[in-house]
Design a protein around this motif. Structure first.
Motif, mmCIF file in Angstrom:
data_model
loop_
_atom_site.group_PDB
_atom_site.id
_atom_site.type_symbol
_atom_site.label_atom_id
_atom_site.label_comp_id
_atom_site.label_asym_id
_atom_site.label_seq_id
_atom_site.Cartn_x
_atom_site.Cartn_y
_atom_site.Cartn_z
ATOM 1 N N ALA A 40 -27.323 27.261 36.081
ATOM 2 C CA ALA A 40 -28.159 26.683 37.128
ATOM 3 C C ALA A 40 -29.262 25.832 36.527
ATOM 4 C CB ALA A 40 -28.764 27.787 38.002
ATOM 5 N N ASP A 41 -29.745 24.898 37.320
ATOM 6 C CA ASP A 41 -30.976 24.179 37.034
ATOM 7 C C ASP A 41 -32.077 24.792 37.879
ATOM 8 O OD1 ASP A 41 -30.303 21.855 35.249
ATOM 9 O OD2 ASP A 41 -28.884 21.440 36.866
ATOM 10 N N MET A 42 -33.176 25.185 37.233
ATOM 11 C CA MET A 42 -34.326 25.718 37.952
ATOM 12 C C MET A 42 -35.411 24.646 38.032
ATOM 13 S SD MET A 42 -36.808 28.995 37.133
ATOM 14 C CE MET A 42 -35.649 30.231 37.722
ATOM 15 N N TYR A 43 -35.938 24.471 39.234
ATOM 16 C CA TYR A 43 -37.004 23.510 39.476
ATOM 17 C C TYR A 43 -38.234 24.260 39.976
ATOM 18 C CZ TYR A 43 -33.092 20.185 39.353
ATOM 19 O OH TYR A 43 -31.989 19.460 38.985
ATOM 20 N N THR A 44 -39.363 24.071 39.285
ATOM 21 C CA THR A 44 -40.599 24.755 39.624
ATOM 22 C C THR A 44 -41.698 23.724 39.855
ATOM 23 O OG1 THR A 44 -39.945 26.556 38.149
ATOM 24 C CG2 THR A 44 -42.222 26.550 38.919
ATOM 25 N N PRO A 45 -42.446 23.820 40.945
ATOM 26 C CA PRO A 45 -43.541 22.867 41.162
ATOM 27 C C PRO A 45 -44.528 22.906 39.995
ATOM 28 C CG PRO A 45 -43.162 24.216 43.112
ATOM 29 C CD PRO A 45 -42.346 24.824 42.023
ATOM 30 N N LYS A 46 -44.935 21.743 39.509
ATOM 31 C CA LYS A 46 -45.904 21.699 38.415
ATOM 32 C C LYS A 46 -47.227 22.322 38.848
ATOM 33 C CE LYS A 46 -44.367 17.773 35.618
ATOM 34 N NZ LYS A 46 -44.143 18.553 34.400
ATOM 35 N N ASN A 47 -47.836 23.043 37.935
ATOM 36 C CA ASN A 47 -49.150 23.657 38.151
ATOM 37 C C ASN A 47 -49.144 24.647 39.306
ATOM 38 O OD1 ASN A 47 -50.273 21.970 36.071
ATOM 39 N ND2 ASN A 47 -50.338 20.301 37.566
ATOM 40 N N SER A 48 -47.981 25.243 39.587
ATOM 41 C CA SER A 48 -47.920 26.236 40.663
ATOM 42 C C SER A 48 -48.596 27.520 40.223
ATOM 43 C CB SER A 48 -46.457 26.515 41.043
ATOM 44 O OG SER A 48 -45.726 26.967 39.925
ATOM 45 N N ASP A 49 -49.091 28.258 41.192
ATOM 46 C CA ASP A 49 -49.825 29.485 40.900
ATOM 47 C C ASP A 49 -49.431 30.554 41.906
ATOM 48 O OD1 ASP A 49 -51.647 31.159 39.640
ATOM 49 O OD2 ASP A 49 -53.296 30.578 40.962
ATOM 50 N N GLY A 50 -49.333 31.782 41.438
ATOM 51 C CA GLY A 50 -49.009 32.881 42.338
ATOM 52 C C GLY A 50 -47.525 32.992 42.594
ATOM 53 N N LYS A 51 -47.176 33.819 43.561
ATOM 54 C CA LYS A 51 -45.782 34.098 43.903
ATOM 55 C C LYS A 51 -45.262 33.038 44.872
ATOM 56 C CE LYS A 51 -45.474 38.215 41.819
ATOM 57 N NZ LYS A 51 -44.482 38.580 40.785
ATOM 58 N N LEU A 52 -44.148 32.413 44.524
ATOM 59 C CA LEU A 52 -43.581 31.336 45.319
ATOM 60 C C LEU A 52 -42.397 31.822 46.149
ATOM 61 C CD1 LEU A 52 -43.450 28.514 42.614
ATOM 62 C CD2 LEU A 52 -45.240 28.896 44.315
ATOM 63 N N ALA A 53 -42.179 31.161 47.274
ATOM 64 C CA ALA A 53 -40.919 31.313 47.987
ATOM 65 C C ALA A 53 -39.840 30.587 47.200
ATOM 66 C CB ALA A 53 -41.027 30.737 49.391
ATOM 67 N N ALA A 54 -38.604 31.078 47.264
ATOM 68 C CA ALA A 54 -37.527 30.506 46.460
ATOM 69 C C ALA A 54 -36.317 30.178 47.321
ATOM 70 C CB ALA A 54 -37.123 31.459 45.347
ATOM 71 N N ILE A 55 -35.565 29.155 46.880
ATOM 72 C CA ILE A 55 -34.376 28.706 47.590
ATOM 73 C C ILE A 55 -33.271 28.459 46.569
ATOM 74 C CG2 ILE A 55 -33.386 26.963 49.133
ATOM 75 C CD1 ILE A 55 -36.326 26.308 49.956
ATOM 76 N N ALA A 56 -32.091 29.053 46.797
ATOM 77 C CA ALA A 56 -30.916 28.813 45.964
ATOM 78 C C ALA A 56 -30.006 27.822 46.680
ATOM 79 C CB ALA A 56 -30.173 30.118 45.693
ATOM 80 N N VAL A 57 -29.561 26.803 45.952
ATOM 81 C CA VAL A 57 -28.805 25.697 46.540
ATOM 82 C C VAL A 57 -27.453 25.567 45.844
ATOM 83 C CG1 VAL A 57 -28.877 23.272 47.204
ATOM 84 C CG2 VAL A 57 -31.030 24.524 46.868
ATOM 85 N N CYS A 58 -26.411 25.301 46.637
ATOM 86 C CA CYS A 58 -25.079 25.099 46.059
ATOM 87 C C CYS A 58 -24.249 24.178 46.956
ATOM 88 C CB CYS A 58 -24.354 26.420 45.865
ATOM 89 S SG CYS A 58 -22.850 26.290 44.849
ATOM 90 N N GLY A 59 -23.320 23.474 46.340
ATOM 91 C CA GLY A 59 -22.396 22.625 47.060
ATOM 92 C C GLY A 59 -22.594 21.159 46.696
ATOM 93 N N PRO A 60 -21.743 20.329 47.186
ATOM 94 C CA PRO A 60 -20.590 20.532 48.050
ATOM 95 C C PRO A 60 -19.404 21.189 47.330
ATOM 96 C CG PRO A 60 -21.422 18.288 48.255
ATOM 97 C CD PRO A 60 -22.066 18.897 47.042
ATOM 98 N N PHE A 61 -18.341 21.406 48.094
ATOM 99 C CA PHE A 61 -17.132 22.026 47.573
ATOM 100 C C PHE A 61 -16.431 21.041 46.650
ATOM 101 C CE2 PHE A 61 -12.856 23.893 47.820
ATOM 102 C CZ PHE A 61 -13.156 25.241 47.729
ATOM 103 N N GLY A 62 -16.418 21.364 45.353
ATOM 104 C CA GLY A 62 -15.837 20.460 44.377
ATOM 105 C C GLY A 62 -16.846 19.580 43.677
ATOM 106 N N ALA A 63 -18.130 19.788 43.966
ATOM 107 C CA ALA A 63 -19.199 19.046 43.301
ATOM 108 C C ALA A 63 -19.841 19.925 42.238
ATOM 109 C CB ALA A 63 -20.236 18.575 44.318
#
Length: 333
Positions: A40-63
Motif C-alpha cells: 500500500a501507499d500511505m498518505y499522511t497530511p503534513k504537520n498533522s497532530d493527534g489521532k486522525l480519521a483514516a480511509i482505506a482505498v482500493c480499485g478499480p477492478f484490474g487497476a
C-alpha cells in the motif's frame, strides 16, 4: 504471528498523478487472514497532530494503487485524513500466488485486513475508519461494510457488482441458465488446458487497438487504461488482463446478500452517463430495502459523468471531493 512475505516495492514516484506537497507518502505492507501480504501507499497530511480519521482505498477492478485509488487517497489526505491505497491480493505489488486471480471472499478480506492494519497505527483513531471502493471494489467495499462493524463510513464510486456481471453478463444480457452453463463449460475446459500447460492463460486487458465498432463503455475504458491518462505497466487492465479463469468463483457467490443490514453510513456515487449506472442504482435500492438504518445512506448521482470520469475526474474534474470530505467528516467524527 509472522505471515509477511518479502515484497519488492518500487520506491520512486511512478503514479499516474502528480505528487502532492501537502502530504507525506510512504510504502507500507500488511497481511490478510489468508497470509497474503498486501502493498500500500500511505498518505499522511503534513504537520498533522493527534489521532486522525483514516480511509482505506482500493480499485478499480484490474487497476493498481498507482492509478485512481492513489489519486483518491492522496486527495483525501490533503483534506486531513490518514489514507492508504492498496493493491489487492494477487495483483500489483501485493503478494499471493498464482498471479492475477480474484475472489469475492479474499478481496473482501483485503479491505478488512486494511482495517486491521489501520487500527494499530499510533496516529489513527480506530473508532474513525472509513473505506472507499472504486468500480469492482465498490461492490467489495459494500460487502466489507456488511461484515465489518469497525467500518463507520463507506463510499462506493462508479461501482460494479462483480458477481452480477460475471453471472449475467453486461446489462444482464446473458442472464439465463443456458448461457451460464455454456460459460461454465468453457471455463472448466480452460481449467484443464491451464493445468496441462502448467500456466494460466491471460484473458487480455482492455482491447487495443480500439475497433471502430467498439461499444461506448469499451471506448471509455480505452481512453483511460490505454492512454497517458491512466496507463500503468503493472495494471492488469492496461496490459494482459486477468487469468481467463481468474473470476470464475464470482459466478455463483453473490456478494451483496445482506447489504440491507448495513448500519453504518454509505454513499454510493455514480455518473448518470456511466454504462455501469445500473449497478449503483440497484445496489442502493437493495441496500435500503427493509433496512432499519437508512438515514445515513445516500445515492449521489453525478450528472453527465461516464464510468471512468470518476476514476480521475475526466475533462471536467467531476469527482466531488468536497462532498466526499463532508461525508467522511460527518460520519468519522
Amino acid at each position: 504471528m509472522n505471515f509477511m512475505e518479502n515484497l519488492t516495492l518500487t520506491q520512486e514516484w511512478d503514479k499516474t498523478f502528480p505528487k502532492s506537497d501537502k502530504v507525506d507518502h510512504q510504502k507500507v505492507t500488511f497481511h490478510n487472514r489468508y497470509g497474503i501480504t498486501l502493498a500500500a501507499d500511505m498518505y499522511t497530511p503534513k504537520n498533522s497532530d493527534g489521532k486522525l480519521a483514516a480511509i482505506a482505498v482500493c480499485g478499480p477492478f484490474g487497476a493498481v494503487k498507482e492509478q485512481c485509488s492513489g489519486l483518491y487517497a492522496q486527495t483525501l489526505a490533503e483534506r486531513g485524513f490518514l489514507t492508504i491505497a492498496f493493491d489487492p491480493s494477487f495483483t500489483g505489488e501485493s503478494g499471493g500466488q498464482p498471479r492475477y486471480m480474484a475472489s469475492p471472499d479474499i478481496n473482501t478480506e483485503d479491505f478488512m485486513a486494511a482495517v486491521d492494519f489501520l487500527s494499530v497505527q499510533e496516529n489513527f483513531d480506530p473508532e474513525r475508519i472509513g473505506i472507499l471502493g472504486i468500480c469492482g471494489w465498490g461492490g467489495m467495499a459494500l460487502n466489507a461494510a456488511t461484515l465489518d462493524t469497525r467500518i463507520k463510513a463507506t463510499v462506493a464510486s462508479t461501482m460494479y457488482d462483480m458477481t452480477r456481471v460475471n453471472a449475467n453478463g453486461y446489462f444482464d444480457a446473458d442472464d439465463s441458465e443456458e448461457k451460464r452453463y455454456a460459460m461454465k463449460q468453457a471455463l472448466n475446459a480452460q481449467r484443464i488446458k491451464d493445468y496441462a500447460s502448467g500456466e494460466y492463460e491471460l484473458g487480455g486487458g482492455v482491447v487495443d487497438p480500439l475497433p471502430e465498432d467498439a461499444p461506448y463503455f469499451v471506448k471509455d475504458y480505452h481512453a483511460y487504461y490505454k492512454t497517458e491518462r491512466g496507463y500503468h505497466p503493472r495494471s492488469l487492465n492496461s496490459n494482459g488482463g486477468w487469468n481467463k479463469i481468474g473470476c470464475m468463483s464470482f459466478i455463483n457467490m453473490p456478494i451483496l446478500q445482506y447489504s440491507n443490514e448495513i448500519r453504518s453510513a454509505v454513499m454510493i456515487m455514480h455518473g448518470d452517463k456511466a454504462h455501469s449506472f445500473y449497478f449503483g442504482k440497484d445496489a442502493y435500492e437493495n441496500m435500503i430495502n427493509g433496512n432499519k438504518y437508512t438515514d445515513n445512506k445516500q445515492l449521489l448521482v453525478i450528472e453527465g459523468a461516464s464510468h471512468t470520469d470518476l476514476y480521475d475526474g475526466g475533462e471536467n474534474h467531476v469527482i466531488p471531493f468536497d462532498k466526499l470530505e463532508a461525508f467522511y467528516n460527518e460520519y468519522l467524527r
